[in-house]
Design a protein around this motif. Structure first.
Motif, PDB file in Angstrom:
ATOM      1  N   ILE A  51       0.830  -1.211   0.000  1.00 21.13           N
ATOM      2  CA  ILE A  51       0.000   0.000   0.000  1.00 21.13           C
ATOM      3  C   ILE A  51       0.863   1.258   0.000  1.00 21.13           C
ATOM      4  O   ILE A  51       0.587   2.221  -0.724  1.00 21.13           O
ATOM      5  N   CYS A  52       1.927   1.253   0.794  1.00 18.87           N
ATOM      6  CA  CYS A  52       2.807   2.429   0.855  1.00 18.87           C
ATOM      7  C   CYS A  52       3.567   2.628  -0.454  1.00 18.87           C
ATOM      8  O   CYS A  52       3.901   3.753  -0.819  1.00 18.87           O
ATOM      9  N   ALA A  53       3.828   1.539  -1.164  1.00 13.35           N
ATOM     10  CA  ALA A  53       4.531   1.635  -2.437  1.00 13.35           C
ATOM     11  C   ALA A  53       3.609   2.124  -3.556  1.00 13.35           C
ATOM     12  O   ALA A  53       4.049   2.820  -4.479  1.00 13.35           O
ATOM     13  N   ARG A  54       2.324   1.770  -3.459  1.00 17.64           N
ATOM     14  CA  ARG A  54       1.398   2.057  -4.561  1.00 17.64           C
ATOM     15  C   ARG A  54       0.535   3.297  -4.360  1.00 17.64           C
ATOM     16  O   ARG A  54      -0.008   3.841  -5.324  1.00 17.64           O
ATOM     17  N   THR A  55       0.351   3.726  -3.116  1.00 12.94           N
ATOM     18  CA  THR A  55      -0.570   4.824  -2.825  1.00 12.94           C
ATOM     19  C   THR A  55       0.069   5.848  -1.889  1.00 12.94           C
ATOM     20  O   THR A  55       1.167   5.639  -1.372  1.00 12.94           O
ATOM     21  N   ALA A  56      -0.655   6.927  -1.656  1.00  9.65           N
ATOM     22  CA  ALA A  56      -0.195   7.962  -0.722  1.00  9.65           C
ATOM     23  C   ALA A  56      -0.808   7.773   0.663  1.00  9.65           C
ATOM     24  O   ALA A  56      -0.641   8.618   1.540  1.00  9.65           O
ATOM     25  N   ALA A  57      -1.516   6.673   0.877  1.00  6.22           N
ATOM     26  CA  ALA A  57      -2.183   6.443   2.162  1.00  6.22           C
ATOM     27  C   ALA A  57      -1.175   6.284   3.298  1.00  6.22           C
ATOM     28  O   ALA A  57      -0.092   5.730   3.115  1.00  6.22           O
ATOM     29  N   LYS A  58      -1.550   6.771   4.477  1.00  8.73           N
ATOM     30  CA  LYS A  58      -0.770   6.562   5.684  1.00  8.73           C
ATOM     31  C   LYS A  58      -1.342   5.338   6.398  1.00  8.73           C
ATOM     32  O   LYS A  58      -2.560   5.177   6.483  1.00  8.73           O
ATOM     33  N   VAL A  59      -0.473   4.475   6.905  1.00 10.37           N
ATOM     34  CA  VAL A  59      -0.908   3.241   7.542  1.00 10.37           C
ATOM     35  C   VAL A  59      -0.642   3.282   9.040  1.00 10.37           C
ATOM     36  O   VAL A  59       0.458   3.608   9.481  1.00 10.37           O
ATOM     37  N   VAL A  60      -1.667   2.963   9.817  1.00 12.13           N
ATOM     38  CA  VAL A  60      -1.535   2.788  11.264  1.00 12.13           C
ATOM     39  C   VAL A  60      -1.715   1.302  11.551  1.00 12.13           C
ATOM     40  O   VAL A  60      -2.766   0.737  11.259  1.00 12.13           O
ATOM     41  N   VAL A  61      -0.691   0.675  12.075  1.00  9.92           N
ATOM     42  CA  VAL A  61      -0.736  -0.749  12.366  1.00  9.92           C
ATOM     43  C   VAL A  61      -1.315  -0.982  13.757  1.00  9.92           C
ATOM     44  O   VAL A  61      -0.881  -0.360  14.728  1.00  9.92           O
ATOM     45  N   ALA A 110      -2.876  11.306   9.698  1.00  6.42           N
ATOM     46  CA  ALA A 110      -3.334  11.976   8.476  1.00  6.42           C
ATOM     47  C   ALA A 110      -2.673  13.343   8.318  1.00  6.42           C
ATOM     48  O   ALA A 110      -2.418  13.800   7.197  1.00  6.42           O
ATOM     49  N   ALA A 111      -2.370  13.977   9.449  1.00  3.71           N
ATOM     50  CA  ALA A 111      -1.739  15.301   9.421  1.00  3.71           C
ATOM     51  C   ALA A 111      -0.228  15.216   9.208  1.00  3.71           C
ATOM     52  O   ALA A 111       0.448  16.239   9.100  1.00  3.71           O
ATOM     53  N   GLY A 112       0.306  13.987   9.169  1.00  3.17           N
ATOM     54  CA  GLY A 112       1.732  13.831   8.896  1.00  3.17           C
ATOM     55  C   GLY A 112       2.594  13.516  10.096  1.00  3.17           C
ATOM     56  O   GLY A 112       3.819  13.475   9.991  1.00  3.17           O
ATOM     57  N   ASP A 113       1.984  13.300  11.248  1.00  2.67           N
ATOM     58  CA  ASP A 113       2.747  12.978  12.453  1.00  2.67           C
ATOM     59  C   ASP A 113       2.976  11.479  12.546  1.00  2.67           C
ATOM     60  O   ASP A 113       2.154  10.667  12.105  1.00  2.67           O
ATOM     61  N   ALA A 114       4.089  11.107  13.182  1.00  6.85           N
ATOM     62  CA  ALA A 114       4.334   9.703  13.492  1.00  6.85           C
ATOM     63  C   ALA A 114       3.658   9.383  14.813  1.00  6.85           C
ATOM     64  O   ALA A 114       3.510  10.233  15.680  1.00  6.85           O
ATOM     65  N   LEU A 115       3.229   8.153  14.963  1.00  5.70           N
ATOM     66  CA  LEU A 115       2.525   7.783  16.180  1.00  5.70           C
ATOM     67  C   LEU A 115       2.933   6.381  16.616  1.00  5.70           C
ATOM     68  O   LEU A 115       2.695   5.409  15.905  1.00  5.70           O
ATOM     69  N   LEU A 116       3.575   6.295  17.774  1.00  7.37           N
ATOM     70  CA  LEU A 116       3.969   5.007  18.327  1.00  7.37           C
ATOM     71  C   LEU A 116       3.444   4.891  19.752  1.00  7.37           C
ATOM     72  O   LEU A 116       3.523   5.848  20.526  1.00  7.37           O
ATOM     73  N   ALA A 117       2.919   3.734  20.098  1.00  9.53           N
ATOM     74  CA  ALA A 117       2.493   3.500  21.478  1.00  9.53           C
ATOM     75  C   ALA A 117       3.694   3.693  22.391  1.00  9.53           C
ATOM     76  O   ALA A 117       4.810   3.322  22.033  1.00  9.53           O
ATOM     77  N   PRO A 118       3.511   4.290  23.582  1.00 10.99           N
ATOM     78  CA  PRO A 118       4.648   4.513  24.488  1.00 10.99           C
ATOM     79  C   PRO A 118       5.482   3.266  24.740  1.00 10.99           C
ATOM     80  O   PRO A 118       6.711   3.323  24.739  1.00 10.99           O
ATOM     81  N   SER A 119       4.838   2.121  24.927  1.00  8.11           N
ATOM     82  CA  SER A 119       5.587   0.893  25.179  1.00  8.11           C
ATOM     83  C   SER A 119       6.421   0.505  23.969  1.00  8.11           C
ATOM     84  O   SER A 119       7.538   0.002  24.078  1.00  8.11           O
ATOM     85  N   VAL A 120       5.882   0.752  22.777  1.00 11.76           N
ATOM     86  CA  VAL A 120       6.603   0.442  21.549  1.00 11.76           C
ATOM     87  C   VAL A 120       7.816   1.360  21.410  1.00 11.76           C
ATOM     88  O   VAL A 120       8.911   0.919  21.051  1.00 11.76           O
ATOM     89  N   THR A 121       7.628   2.643  21.696  1.00 13.02           N
ATOM     90  CA  THR A 121       8.730   3.594  21.604  1.00 13.02           C
ATOM     91  C   THR A 121       9.860   3.203  22.544  1.00 13.02           C
ATOM     92  O   THR A 121      11.040   3.230  22.175  1.00 13.02           O
ATOM     93  N   ARG A 122       9.529   2.831  23.773  1.00 12.90           N
ATOM     94  CA  ARG A 122      10.562   2.437  24.745  1.00 12.90           C
ATOM     95  C   ARG A 122      11.345   1.235  24.251  1.00 12.90           C
ATOM     96  O   ARG A 122      12.572   1.188  24.339  1.00 12.90           O
ATOM     97  N   ARG A 123      10.653   0.245  23.710  1.00  7.84           N
ATOM     98  CA  ARG A 123      11.330  -0.952  23.225  1.00  7.84           C
ATOM     99  C   ARG A 123      12.183  -0.643  22.003  1.00  7.84           C
ATOM    100  O   ARG A 123      13.274  -1.178  21.827  1.00  7.84           O
ATOM    101  N   LEU A 124      11.678   0.215  21.130  1.00  2.00           N
ATOM    102  CA  LEU A 124      12.411   0.602  19.932  1.00  2.00           C
ATOM    103  C   LEU A 124      13.728   1.274  20.303  1.00  2.00           C
ATOM    104  O   LEU A 124      14.798   0.906  19.814  1.00  2.00           O
ATOM    105  N   VAL A 125      13.669   2.258  21.186  1.00  2.00           N
ATOM    106  CA  VAL A 125      14.860   2.982  21.595  1.00  2.00           C
ATOM    107  C   VAL A 125      15.819   2.071  22.361  1.00  2.00           C
ATOM    108  O   VAL A 125      17.037   2.124  22.179  1.00  2.00           O
ATOM    109  N   ALA A 126      15.274   1.196  23.205  1.00  2.00           N
ATOM    110  CA  ALA A 126      16.117   0.280  23.965  1.00  2.00           C
ATOM    111  C   ALA A 126      16.885  -0.650  23.037  1.00  2.00           C
ATOM    112  O   ALA A 126      18.069  -0.936  23.246  1.00  2.00           O
ATOM    113  N   ASP A 127      16.231  -1.124  21.994  1.00  4.84           N
ATOM    114  CA  ASP A 127      16.907  -2.027  21.064  1.00  4.84           C
ATOM    115  C   ASP A 127      17.984  -1.298  20.282  1.00  4.84           C
ATOM    116  O   ASP A 127      19.074  -1.821  20.054  1.00  4.84           O
ATOM    117  N   LEU A 128      17.683  -0.070  19.876  1.00  7.92           N
ATOM    118  CA  LEU A 128      18.688   0.713  19.163  1.00  7.92           C
ATOM    119  C   LEU A 128      19.887   1.002  20.060  1.00  7.92           C
ATOM    120  O   LEU A 128      21.031   1.038  19.604  1.00  7.92           O
TER     121      LEU A 128
END
Length: 218
Positions: A69-79, A118-136
């Motif tokens: 979808i991201c390759a074919r369209t301009a839609a933003k995806v929220v998982v 839709a307005a162009g902001d990124a959105l990550l659940a707080p728990s996801v953000t913590r795990r993402l940064v911890a792994d990095l």
């Protein structure tokens, strides 16, 4: 009017999300899909602004559908998923997702998520953000090829990217840099274009993986 496509293989979740969003005065649910293949077909034909995407589905999964979808369209995806697992975070972000939320979010949080993405902001659940940064942080080193690309940015664009990576809003970045919000938006647009990034979610990952921002440091 924001056009939304809801994708989930479970009728209860799919119908519930669709009902909540369709009741909003600024949103309309243009379609529902029960699997990834149908999601890609509908997203291509209906041109939604935002796609709510389940991860675990039979056949074509949510990550694969997000990539298409991201390759074919301009839609933003929220998982959306029941599972707070690292591999899903990275796979979804790498596929182009702009948001990652757990299914136990409140009704108002879901509605806000669609509007923010839709307005162009990124959105990550707080728990996801913590795990993402911890792994990095555990990786402990920058990717040389990414670090070299930082030279393409101006000093102000690098400053803006640092603040983005720490989850700050445009208003907060403007205050920190003593510029207007309009100027911040311009910096964000420029740095995304120069780095070939789709949105702010990818910019956050880039900032850490390039070594511009080091996890655990202010």
């Amino acid at each position: 009017m924001l056009r939304v496509l809801v994708v989930d293989d479970q009728d209860l979740f799919r119908g519930g999300f669709a009902m909540i969003l369709d009741a909003q005065p600024d949103m309309t649910v243009v379609g529902e899909a029960a699997d990834g293949a149908e999601a890609v077909r509908l997203a291509t034909g209906l041109e939604p602004d935002v796609v709510l995407m389940d991860v675990r589905m039979p056949g074509v999964d949510g990550v694969t559908a997000t990539r298409e979808i991201c390759a074919r369209t301009a839609a933003k995806v929220v998982v959306l998923t029941m599972f707070d697992l690292d591999e899903h975070v990275y796979a979804a972000l790498a596929a182009g997702a702009s948001g990652f939320l757990l299914k136990d979010i409140r009704r108002d949080q879901l509605v806000d998520a669609v509007r923010l993405v839709a307005a162009g902001d990124a959105l990550l659940a707080p728990s996801v953000t913590r795990r993402l940064v911890a792994d990095l942080a555990r990786r402990g080193h920058a990717v040389p090829a990414l670090a070299a690309r930082l030279a393409e940015l101006t000093e102000r664009e690098r400053d803006t990217l640092r603040h983005l990576a720490r989850g700050r809003s445009n208003a907060e970045i403007a205050g920190a840099l003593f510029v207007s919000e309009h100027t911040v938006k311009t910096h964000v647009s420029n740095l995304l274009g120069k780095l070939g990034l789709r949105d702010r979610a990818q910019a956050v990952v880039f900032a850490y993986e390039s070594g511009l921002v080091i996890a655990g440091r202010s």
